[in-house]
Design an enzyme around this catalytic site. Structure first.
Site, short mmCIF file in Angstrom:
data_model
loop_
_atom_site.label_atom_id
_atom_site.label_comp_id
_atom_site.label_asym_id
_atom_site.label_seq_id
_atom_site.Cartn_x
_atom_site.Cartn_y
_atom_site.Cartn_z
N ASP A 9 101.02 20.59 0.24
CA ASP A 9 100.86 22.04 0.13
C ASP A 9 101.74 22.61 -0.98
OD1 ASP A 9 99.93 24.64 1.46
OD2 ASP A 9 102.11 24.86 1.52
N LEU A 43 107.82 23.53 -6.87
CA LEU A 43 108.94 22.78 -6.30
C LEU A 43 110.25 23.01 -7.04
CD1 LEU A 43 107.25 19.33 -5.52
CD2 LEU A 43 107.32 21.41 -4.12
N GLU A 93 97.34 20.53 -3.51
CA GLU A 93 96.96 21.93 -3.46
C GLU A 93 97.68 22.62 -4.61
OE1 GLU A 93 97.16 26.13 -1.12
OE2 GLU A 93 98.88 24.79 -1.36
N HIS A 130 90.76 27.32 5.30
CA HIS A 130 91.50 28.08 6.30
C HIS A 130 92.22 29.30 5.72
CE1 HIS A 130 94.43 25.44 4.41
NE2 HIS A 130 95.36 26.29 4.79
#
Length: 588
Positions: A243, A248, A285, A350
């Site tokens: 995800d 990062l 993702e 989702h």
């Protein structure tokens, strides 16, 4: 309360009739039709993901085995026969880790156990065992970028700044750092910094303020994450959807996205997986433009797969514009990808239907066409399911799936879209598209749960035409002409030919209203035609070296396929019609 007849195979429905752009993936030399694998087998091909059909299961809303009102792992196990019947190759399970559930589980409290309402580690083992016995793989979501503020690491970090966890997160004395980084959740956040009254410093977060970003400048953080990944790989998961990977690493003077340090971390994760767990898969993702998204494949040493986010909204654009131009342009702007890598393509999932990777004018167009009521909008997207987006028009729903299944990449289906489920836009955040699966017409539980509906994690939409009385698995399984049986048939046809996953792609010239492309492998071709309008369209394309050939209709809304005359091929498509036309032994 009766349940859906997921284990009862139904007859495969009959087909309604028994200047170029190139974008291709590496394919085997010899094409061959292949029959669906028996339920007890699972391919040992390390590149299994190249041809797989994925199915995202929101576990809390899929099947409740305990009568608590929330779905669980055992409930999912009880529906595996249905997924095998449908033709799914791999299940994608969103976060099932302990979490305060302020963001659907993406606010992780602990990385190496199961949320108690969903089950246990043993339940996860059982899911993997039972899925594998049916030839179905399972990949898990895993959140690399952040944790919940409830995570023990964060609690220690805020309590003891000089302790072992003091720099597991990004802390500053003020909130002026990284000013060029955009705010992702504009609806709810006005800064990427949040003041912590315990530590009396600001911490960095790219998403909600209760989701502090991990500090990968501290090498111990990556060691912790690698250990957690190994935990689930040892348990048997077949890979991860990682995800929010672009964020990062932080660096002043940048947008804090897609930085070299981020790619260095991802290469280390991939190296661990390749060395210790060959045959497992990593899916990125990375909601980025194509030229940035392809960077997450690296040189074949980062991700095996990445979502093609920019393609998705352009499928919806094309449908409203009645023109293939938006699709053609984004495919033309998509660079080639390394050998052994694959795109993941999708229509819905989702989250909100994200419109980050479109221009402001295109976003306004899509909002006006698909989300005219402000409540339908969320962040830079739309909180609606597929069927309501398409006015519950099965012609459009089938056309969109036909393009999804035939375009390059491995398609990712979202639970409930196979039966045309509705949404509940008045629920908070993204919960509009996470309502219980509608297995039967029986109310109040629709086969999802026998609990009191007041206990349901989310309510079942009951307003026609999307209530369980109109939309459910059991009735559609029994109807050979249903959307569910149509999709099952289309998946079976796709599975017969490797070219849909790993074959070449070539867009063909034709009328602007019809999106025409060819998938090819060796001497086999499939011509895919898609009418993007509400009117009949005559498609005319050039097919050299096929004079006198009559293709086989694999799937489509045409009664029969006409013969090729000369090099010209003419075929009329009904409104929102499509056709997959097979040519074999094609001369090179």
């Amino acid at each position: 309360m009766s349940d859906a007849p997921g284990i009862i195979p139904q007859p495969t429905p009959g087909n309604p009739s028994p200047a170029t752009t190139t974008w291709s993936a590496t394919s085997p030399a010899v094409p061959r039709p292949k029959e669906p694998a028996p339920l007890h087998s699972m391919s040992d091909n390390p590149r299994w993901y190249m041809n797989a059909v994925f199915y995202e299961v929101w576990v809390r809303s899929f099947s409740d085995s305990t009568g608590t009102g929330a779905g669980d792992l055992n409930g999912l196990i009880g529906k595996l026969d249905y997924l095998a019947w449908l033709g799914v190759d791999c299940i994608w399970v969103p976060p099932f880790f302990p979490s305060p559930q302020r963001d659907g589980g993406y606010d992780v409290h602990f990385f190496t156990s199961v949320q108690v309402e969903l089950g246990t580690d043993e339940g996860m083992k059982n899911l993997l065992r039972e899925a594998h016995a049916r030839g179905i793989r399972v990949i898990s979501d895993f959140v690399l970028n952040h944790t919940s503020t409830d995570h023990p690491w964060f609690k220690e970090s805020r309590r003891n700044p000089t302790g072992p966890y003091g720099d597991y997160y990004v802390w500053r004395d003020d909130d002026r750092g990284y000013p060029d980084a955009r705010i992702i959740f504009l609806d709810s956040e006005n800064s990427n910094w949040e003041f912590d009254p315990v530590r009396k410093q600001f911490y960095w977060h790219r998403f909600y303020s209760h989701q502090p970003d991990l500090n990968y400048d501290n090498p111990k953080v990556l060691e912790e994450i690698l250990a957690a990944l190994r935990y689930w790989l040892d348990l048997g998961v077949d890979g991860f959807r990682l995800d929010a990977v672009p964020y990062l690493v932080e660096e002043e003077g940048t947008t804090c996205e897609n930085l070299p340090g981020t790619h260095e971390i991802l290469r280390k994760i991939r190296a661990m997986v390749d060395e210790e767990y060959p045959g497992r898969m990593l899916l990125a993702e990375a909601n980025q433009w194509p030229h940035d998204a392809v960077e997450y494949f690296g040189d074949g040493d980062e991700f095996h797969m990445a979502f093609h986010f920019p393609l998705m909204p352009r499928l919806f654009m094309a449908l409203k514009q009645g023109s293939r131009r938006a699709i053609s342009e984004i495919l033309d702007d998509t660079p080639s990808i390394p050998d052994g890598c694959q795109w993941a393509t999708f229509l819905r999932n989702h989250d909100e239907l994200t419109l980050e990777m479109v221009t402001p004018d295109d976003r306004k167009f899509l909002w006006n066409e698909y989300a005219p009521v402000p409540r339908m909008r969320l962040n830079l997207g739309i909180r609606r399911r597929l069927a309501p987006l398409l006015d519950n028009d099965e012609r459009q729903i089938r056309l969109m799936h036909a393009m999804l299944l035939a375009l390059p990449g491995s398609p990712v289906l979202y639970y409930g879209d196979e039966i045309g489920m509705g949404d509940h836009i008045w629920l908070p955040d993204r919960d509009a598209v996470r309502t219980p699966m509608q297995w039967t017409s029986e109310m109040p539980g629709a086969g999802f749960s026998n609990a009191n509906p007041y206990l349901f994690d989310k309510p079942i939409p009951a307003t026609p035409p999307y209530g369980p009385e109109q939309v459910n698995v059991a009735d559609q399984q029994a109807d050979p002409q249903s959307l569910l049986n149509w999709l099952r048939h289309a998946l079976a046809q796709r599975r017969k030919y490797d070219l849909f996953g790993v074959g070449g792609f070539r867009e063909l010239d034709g009328p602007e209203e019809v999106f025409v492309f060819e998938r090819s492998q060796g001497t086999t071709r499939v011509l895919c035609l898609n009418n993007l309008t509400a009117w009949p369209q005559m498609a005319e394309v050039e097919l050299p070296k096929l004079d006198g050939r009559t293709p086989v209709v694999l799937s489509g809304t045409v009664p029969e396929a006409p013969q090729v005359i000369g090099e010209q091929y003419r075929i009329e498509l009904p409104p929102y019609g499509y056709a997959w036309l097979l040519f074999t032994d094609v001369p090179s």
